[in-house]
Design a protein around this motif. Structure first.
Motif, PDB file in Angstrom:
ATOM      1  N   VAL A   1     -16.827   0.214 -23.729  1.00 23.66           N
ATOM      2  CA  VAL A   1     -16.040  -0.856 -23.104  1.00 23.66           C
ATOM      3  C   VAL A   1     -14.557  -0.487 -23.074  1.00 23.66           C
ATOM      4  O   VAL A   1     -13.876  -0.729 -22.068  1.00 23.66           O
ATOM      5  CB  VAL A   1     -16.282  -2.204 -23.809  1.00 23.66           C
ATOM      6  CG1 VAL A   1     -15.388  -3.301 -23.235  1.00 23.66           C
ATOM      7  CG2 VAL A   1     -17.747  -2.602 -23.684  1.00 23.66           C
ATOM      8  N   ARG A   2     -14.052   0.128 -24.139  1.00 26.95           N
ATOM      9  CA  ARG A   2     -12.647   0.578 -24.137  1.00 26.95           C
ATOM     10  C   ARG A   2     -12.416   1.602 -23.038  1.00 26.95           C
ATOM     11  O   ARG A   2     -11.391   1.588 -22.352  1.00 26.95           O
ATOM     12  CB  ARG A   2     -12.260   1.173 -25.498  1.00 26.95           C
ATOM     13  CG  ARG A   2     -12.108   0.161 -26.599  1.00 26.95           C
ATOM     14  CD  ARG A   2     -11.405   0.705 -27.833  1.00 26.95           C
ATOM     15  NE  ARG A   2     -11.549   2.116 -28.107  1.00 26.95           N
ATOM     16  CZ  ARG A   2     -12.512   2.661 -28.858  1.00 26.95           C
ATOM     17  NH1 ARG A   2     -13.444   1.880 -29.389  1.00 26.95           N
ATOM     18  NH2 ARG A   2     -12.552   3.965 -29.071  1.00 26.95           N
ATOM     19  N   SER A   3     -13.366   2.496 -22.859  1.00 24.15           N
ATOM     20  CA  SER A   3     -13.259   3.507 -21.818  1.00 24.15           C
ATOM     21  C   SER A   3     -13.290   2.861 -20.431  1.00 24.15           C
ATOM     22  O   SER A   3     -12.519   3.229 -19.543  1.00 24.15           O
ATOM     23  CB  SER A   3     -14.392   4.526 -21.962  1.00 24.15           C
ATOM     24  OG  SER A   3     -14.299   5.531 -20.993  1.00 24.15           O
ATOM     25  N   LYS A   4     -14.171   1.891 -20.241  1.00 23.65           N
ATOM     26  CA  LYS A   4     -14.252   1.177 -18.962  1.00 23.65           C
ATOM     27  C   LYS A   4     -12.931   0.439 -18.691  1.00 23.65           C
ATOM     28  O   LYS A   4     -12.436   0.433 -17.564  1.00 23.65           O
ATOM     29  CB  LYS A   4     -15.433   0.206 -19.005  1.00 23.65           C
ATOM     30  CG  LYS A   4     -15.730  -0.533 -17.742  1.00 23.65           C
ATOM     31  CD  LYS A   4     -16.237   0.319 -16.635  1.00 23.65           C
ATOM     32  CE  LYS A   4     -17.713   0.605 -16.738  1.00 23.65           C
ATOM     33  NZ  LYS A   4     -18.187   1.359 -15.560  1.00 23.65           N
ATOM     34  N   ALA A   5     -12.338  -0.148 -19.717  1.00 21.86           N
ATOM     35  CA  ALA A   5     -11.093  -0.898 -19.570  1.00 21.86           C
ATOM     36  C   ALA A   5      -9.931  -0.002 -19.135  1.00 21.86           C
ATOM     37  O   ALA A   5      -8.979  -0.481 -18.498  1.00 21.86           O
ATOM     38  CB  ALA A   5     -10.741  -1.600 -20.878  1.00 21.86           C
ATOM     39  N   TYR A   6     -10.004   1.266 -19.441  1.00 23.17           N
ATOM     40  CA  TYR A   6      -8.968   2.232 -19.061  1.00 23.17           C
ATOM     41  C   TYR A   6      -8.668   2.158 -17.562  1.00 23.17           C
ATOM     42  O   TYR A   6      -7.541   2.376 -17.138  1.00 23.17           O
ATOM     43  CB  TYR A   6      -9.442   3.633 -19.449  1.00 23.17           C
ATOM     44  CG  TYR A   6      -8.559   4.766 -18.986  1.00 23.17           C
ATOM     45  CD1 TYR A   6      -7.490   5.185 -19.773  1.00 23.17           C
ATOM     46  CD2 TYR A   6      -8.796   5.427 -17.789  1.00 23.17           C
ATOM     47  CE1 TYR A   6      -6.670   6.240 -19.373  1.00 23.17           C
ATOM     48  CE2 TYR A   6      -7.994   6.485 -17.375  1.00 23.17           C
ATOM     49  CZ  TYR A   6      -6.931   6.885 -18.164  1.00 23.17           C
ATOM     50  OH  TYR A   6      -6.139   7.924 -17.754  1.00 23.17           O
ATOM     51  N   TRP A   7      -9.682   1.847 -16.769  1.00 22.60           N
ATOM     52  CA  TRP A   7      -9.543   1.843 -15.309  1.00 22.60           C
ATOM     53  C   TRP A   7      -9.019   0.525 -14.744  1.00 22.60           C
ATOM     54  O   TRP A   7      -8.974   0.344 -13.527  1.00 22.60           O
ATOM     55  CB  TRP A   7     -10.880   2.219 -14.663  1.00 22.60           C
ATOM     56  CG  TRP A   7     -11.320   3.564 -15.139  1.00 22.60           C
ATOM     57  CD1 TRP A   7     -12.332   3.834 -16.020  1.00 22.60           C
ATOM     58  CD2 TRP A   7     -10.744   4.825 -14.809  1.00 22.60           C
ATOM     59  NE1 TRP A   7     -12.422   5.184 -16.256  1.00 22.60           N
ATOM     60  CE2 TRP A   7     -11.455   5.819 -15.520  1.00 22.60           C
ATOM     61  CE3 TRP A   7      -9.696   5.218 -13.986  1.00 22.60           C
ATOM     62  CZ2 TRP A   7     -11.144   7.173 -15.424  1.00 22.60           C
ATOM     63  CZ3 TRP A   7      -9.385   6.572 -13.892  1.00 22.60           C
ATOM     64  CH2 TRP A   7     -10.111   7.528 -14.608  1.00 22.60           C
ATOM     65  N   GLY A   8      -8.623  -0.416 -15.610  1.00 21.75           N
ATOM     66  CA  GLY A   8      -7.962  -1.630 -15.152  1.00 21.75           C
ATOM     67  C   GLY A   8      -8.876  -2.757 -14.719  1.00 21.75           C
ATOM     68  O   GLY A   8      -8.445  -3.673 -14.016  1.00 21.75           O
ATOM     69  N   TYR A   9     -10.139  -2.725 -15.135  1.00 20.21           N
ATOM     70  CA  TYR A   9     -11.057  -3.805 -14.763  1.00 20.21           C
ATOM     71  C   TYR A   9     -10.639  -5.119 -15.417  1.00 20.21           C
ATOM     72  O   TYR A   9     -10.089  -5.126 -16.522  1.00 20.21           O
ATOM     73  CB  TYR A   9     -12.491  -3.450 -15.174  1.00 20.21           C
ATOM     74  CG  TYR A   9     -13.097  -2.368 -14.326  1.00 20.21           C
ATOM     75  CD1 TYR A   9     -13.439  -2.604 -12.996  1.00 20.21           C
ATOM     76  CD2 TYR A   9     -13.333  -1.093 -14.837  1.00 20.21           C
ATOM     77  CE1 TYR A   9     -14.002  -1.611 -12.208  1.00 20.21           C
ATOM     78  CE2 TYR A   9     -13.893  -0.093 -14.059  1.00 20.21           C
ATOM     79  CZ  TYR A   9     -14.224  -0.358 -12.746  1.00 20.21           C
ATOM     80  OH  TYR A   9     -14.776   0.623 -11.965  1.00 20.21           O
ATOM     81  N   ASP A  10     -10.939  -6.240 -14.734  1.00 22.45           N
ATOM     82  CA  ASP A  10     -10.575  -7.554 -15.250  1.00 22.45           C
ATOM     83  C   ASP A  10     -11.503  -7.967 -16.404  1.00 22.45           C
ATOM     84  O   ASP A  10     -12.539  -7.360 -16.637  1.00 22.45           O
ATOM     85  CB  ASP A  10     -10.576  -8.600 -14.123  1.00 22.45           C
ATOM     86  CG  ASP A  10     -11.944  -8.789 -13.478  1.00 22.45           C
ATOM     87  OD1 ASP A  10     -12.924  -9.065 -14.195  1.00 22.45           O
ATOM     88  OD2 ASP A  10     -12.024  -8.666 -12.240  1.00 22.45           O
ATOM     89  N   GLU A  11     -11.086  -9.021 -17.107  1.00 22.02           N
ATOM     90  CA  GLU A  11     -11.817  -9.466 -18.306  1.00 22.02           C
ATOM     91  C   GLU A  11     -13.245  -9.912 -17.998  1.00 22.02           C
ATOM     92  O   GLU A  11     -14.150  -9.682 -18.795  1.00 22.02           O
ATOM     93  CB  GLU A  11     -11.047 -10.578 -19.025  1.00 22.02           C
ATOM     94  CG  GLU A  11      -9.890 -10.069 -19.850  1.00 22.02           C
ATOM     95  CD  GLU A  11     -10.303  -9.011 -20.888  1.00 22.02           C
ATOM     96  OE1 GLU A  11     -11.295  -9.213 -21.602  1.00 22.02           O
ATOM     97  OE2 GLU A  11      -9.608  -7.990 -20.972  1.00 22.02           O
TER      98      GLU A  11
END
Length: 153
Positions: free
Chosen positions: A19-29
């Motif tokens: 999930v941290r890796s996915k968040a790197y790309w700027g996805y919303d909550e």
């Protein structure tokens, strides 16, 4: 850095890394909330899904992959690198290990339903785009479907 089979007691940390890796790309909550469910790896799944980690000598996990399925064609169902190590070579090492593992277990190819941001990486590694897949997280979103052919050498 060395690469080894994941342990069941690492499942929670591996899921968090995804999930941290996915968040790197700027996805919303909202998207990340769905990702937490979709990308979770349970302790009982680690062996069956062939979850493999790259770690530093001090035991810190830098990334992981899951290579599922039986010959002839499997699936690279998960591959994530800790955000601070993206573009640092960890992904290349993990992918090369996944290819070696695929060969060892008799796969002639594996598919990848890639995040759009990761597609260029997989294409660089030798995968080819073979179609699209529906996103399990967001309705109407399409993912690049890629296939990597495993050479016999």
């Amino acid at each position: 850095m060395h690469i080894r089979a994941a342990r069941p007691d690492e499942a929670g940390a591996i899921s968090d890394l995804a999930v941290r890796s996915k968040a790197y790309w700027g996805y919303d909550e909202d998207f990340l909330a769905g990702s937490r469910v979709q990308l979770a790896v349970g302790p009982d799944e680690v062996g069956r899904r062939r979850v493999t980690v790259a770690e530093r000598d001090d035991g810190v996990v830098l990334g992981f992959y899951a290579l599922e399925g039986d010959p002839p064609v499997g699936e690279l169902s998960l591959m994530f690198v800790a955000p601070c190590h993206i573009r640092g070579g960890v992904g290349r090492r993990l992918f090369a290990h996944a290819v070696s593992t695929a060969r060892d277990v008799g796969l002639t190819a594996f598919t990848i339903d890639s995040d759009p941001f990761a597609e260029a990486f997989y294409l660089t590694m030798g995968a080819v785009r073979t179609g699209e897949a529906r996103s399990p997280i967001r309705a109407g979103r399409k993912l690049p479907r890629l296939t990597f052919t495993v050479s016999s050498s």
